[in-house]
Design an enzyme around this catalytic site. Sequence first.
Site, PDB file in Angstrom:
ATOM      1  N   HIS A  40       0.699  -1.358  -0.184  1.00  0.00           N
ATOM      2  CA  HIS A  40      -0.130   0.010  -0.113  1.00  0.00           C
ATOM      3  C   HIS A  40       0.667   1.197   0.090  1.00  0.00           C
ATOM      4  O   HIS A  40       1.420   1.521   1.012  1.00  0.00           O
ATOM      5  CB  HIS A  40      -0.999   0.158   1.327  1.00  0.00           C
ATOM      6  CG  HIS A  40      -1.659   1.297   1.386  1.00  0.00           C
ATOM      7  ND1 HIS A  40      -2.632   1.610   0.513  1.00  0.00           N
ATOM      8  CD2 HIS A  40      -1.648   2.240   2.524  1.00  0.00           C
ATOM      9  CE1 HIS A  40      -3.266   2.826   0.807  1.00  0.00           C
ATOM     10  NE2 HIS A  40      -2.828   3.004   1.870  1.00  0.00           N
ATOM     11  N   GLU A  51      -6.370   8.099  -6.762  1.00  0.00           N
ATOM     12  CA  GLU A  51      -7.612   8.767  -5.896  1.00  0.00           C
ATOM     13  C   GLU A  51      -6.934   9.866  -5.095  1.00  0.00           C
ATOM     14  O   GLU A  51      -6.246   9.719  -4.240  1.00  0.00           O
ATOM     15  CB  GLU A  51      -8.037   7.555  -4.805  1.00  0.00           C
ATOM     16  CG  GLU A  51      -9.118   7.893  -4.084  1.00  0.00           C
ATOM     17  CD  GLU A  51      -9.635   6.934  -3.049  1.00  0.00           C
ATOM     18  OE1 GLU A  51     -10.126   7.339  -2.252  1.00  0.00           O
ATOM     19  OE2 GLU A  51      -8.732   5.924  -3.094  1.00  0.00           O
ATOM     20  N   ASP A 109      -1.551   3.789  -4.665  1.00  0.00           N
ATOM     21  CA  ASP A 109      -2.374   3.097  -3.647  1.00  0.00           C
ATOM     22  C   ASP A 109      -2.124   1.581  -3.738  1.00  0.00           C
ATOM     23  O   ASP A 109      -1.676   1.094  -2.549  1.00  0.00           O
ATOM     24  CB  ASP A 109      -3.890   3.309  -4.203  1.00  0.00           C
ATOM     25  CG  ASP A 109      -4.898   2.746  -2.917  1.00  0.00           C
ATOM     26  OD1 ASP A 109      -4.425   2.970  -1.846  1.00  0.00           O
ATOM     27  OD2 ASP A 109      -5.944   2.173  -3.201  1.00  0.00           O
ATOM     28  N   SER A 133      -2.962   5.456   5.930  1.00  0.00           N
ATOM     29  CA  SER A 133      -4.001   5.962   4.885  1.00  0.00           C
ATOM     30  C   SER A 133      -4.191   7.311   5.127  1.00  0.00           C
ATOM     31  O   SER A 133      -4.317   7.631   6.442  1.00  0.00           O
ATOM     32  CB  SER A 133      -5.111   5.176   4.979  1.00  0.00           C
ATOM     33  OG  SER A 133      -6.011   5.681   4.091  1.00  0.00           O
ATOM     34  N   ARG A 182      19.596  14.182  11.668  1.00  0.00           N
ATOM     35  CA  ARG A 182      19.669  15.349  10.930  1.00  0.00           C
ATOM     36  C   ARG A 182      21.017  15.467  10.319  1.00  0.00           C
ATOM     37  O   ARG A 182      21.097  16.324   9.487  1.00  0.00           O
ATOM     38  CB  ARG A 182      20.188  16.293  12.564  1.00  0.00           C
ATOM     39  CG  ARG A 182      18.898  16.407  13.408  1.00  0.00           C
ATOM     40  CD  ARG A 182      17.816  17.077  12.766  1.00  0.00           C
ATOM     41  NE  ARG A 182      18.211  18.504  12.793  1.00  0.00           N
ATOM     42  CZ  ARG A 182      18.209  19.555  13.615  1.00  0.00           C
ATOM     43  NH1 ARG A 182      17.728  19.385  14.913  1.00  0.00           N
ATOM     44  NH2 ARG A 182      18.576  20.966  13.664  1.00  0.00           N
ATOM     45  N   LYS A 204       0.137  10.475   0.542  1.00  0.00           N
ATOM     46  CA  LYS A 204       1.067   9.776  -0.389  1.00  0.00           C
ATOM     47  C   LYS A 204       0.662  10.277  -1.863  1.00  0.00           C
ATOM     48  O   LYS A 204       1.304  10.727  -2.715  1.00  0.00           O
ATOM     49  CB  LYS A 204       1.087   8.375  -0.344  1.00  0.00           C
ATOM     50  CG  LYS A 204       1.596   7.894   1.271  1.00  0.00           C
ATOM     51  CD  LYS A 204       1.490   6.268   1.254  1.00  0.00           C
ATOM     52  CE  LYS A 204       0.037   5.920   1.097  1.00  0.00           C
ATOM     53  NZ  LYS A 204      -0.898   6.210   2.289  1.00  0.00           N
ATOM     54  N   SER A 205      -0.527  10.120  -2.111  1.00  0.00           N
ATOM     55  CA  SER A 205      -1.185  10.352  -3.393  1.00  0.00           C
ATOM     56  C   SER A 205      -0.879  11.818  -3.929  1.00  0.00           C
ATOM     57  O   SER A 205      -0.353  12.222  -5.166  1.00  0.00           O
ATOM     58  CB  SER A 205      -2.491   9.940  -3.733  1.00  0.00           C
ATOM     59  OG  SER A 205      -2.651   8.652  -3.587  1.00  0.00           O
ATOM     60  N   GLY A 237       3.160   4.874   4.056  1.00  0.00           N
ATOM     61  CA  GLY A 237       2.522   5.622   5.226  1.00  0.00           C
ATOM     62  C   GLY A 237       1.283   5.359   5.525  1.00  0.00           C
ATOM     63  O   GLY A 237       0.806   4.567   4.574  1.00  0.00           O
TER      64      GLY A 237
END
Length: 206
Positions: free
Chosen positions: A26, A90, A65, A43, A131, A47-48, A41
Amino acid sequence: SLKTNEFFRRAKVWLEEEFAPSTTIHGSLADVFGVGLLFVGKSGIGKSECVLDLVERGHRLVADDVVVVKRRGGDILIGRGHELQRHYMEIRGVGFVDVQAIFGIRAVRQQKRIEVVVQLEEWRQDAIVERTGLDYQATTVLDVELPKITVHLNPGKNITVIAEVIAMNHLLHYSGVNPAERFNERLIKHMHSAAEVNRYLQEDYE
């Protein structure tokens, strides 16, 4: 009807593809400066939206997705989209977006080698954030180790520019240049030089 050598050549390609170890992840996969970045990550973390912004900046969508991953050649992971959802994204609040129809054929590609995993996480005050880049992080997919970069998201952070820097930094590492190690060596050299000057001044009694 084929000769043995030709039959074997064709069958070998099909067998390798058909029986290669595979899994589904995913996430979203993009080609950024020729580097395959796999964004993962929870839902709804963005991301999209991040990949869509990268496409708008001239990079290429591979899958959104659902990323189908196959291991080829021992340690090479190839990612592609699901047949039914390929090149569709999506976007929450908008719905499905046909990236190829909107941005053109140059904005998409059928498959891409996965080279870096970008873990998107929400910012927390107690989060331990890398860092310097000296501590190497990795994750394993289908028994193949991949470098992992964790990016903590907070308001105002430009994740697309950070993604581009991640890709370019990976290209530097691939060519044998490690900016973090170079800076660390320069800092240590400067500290040694300063220590030598201080010792000389302390031992100069004239």
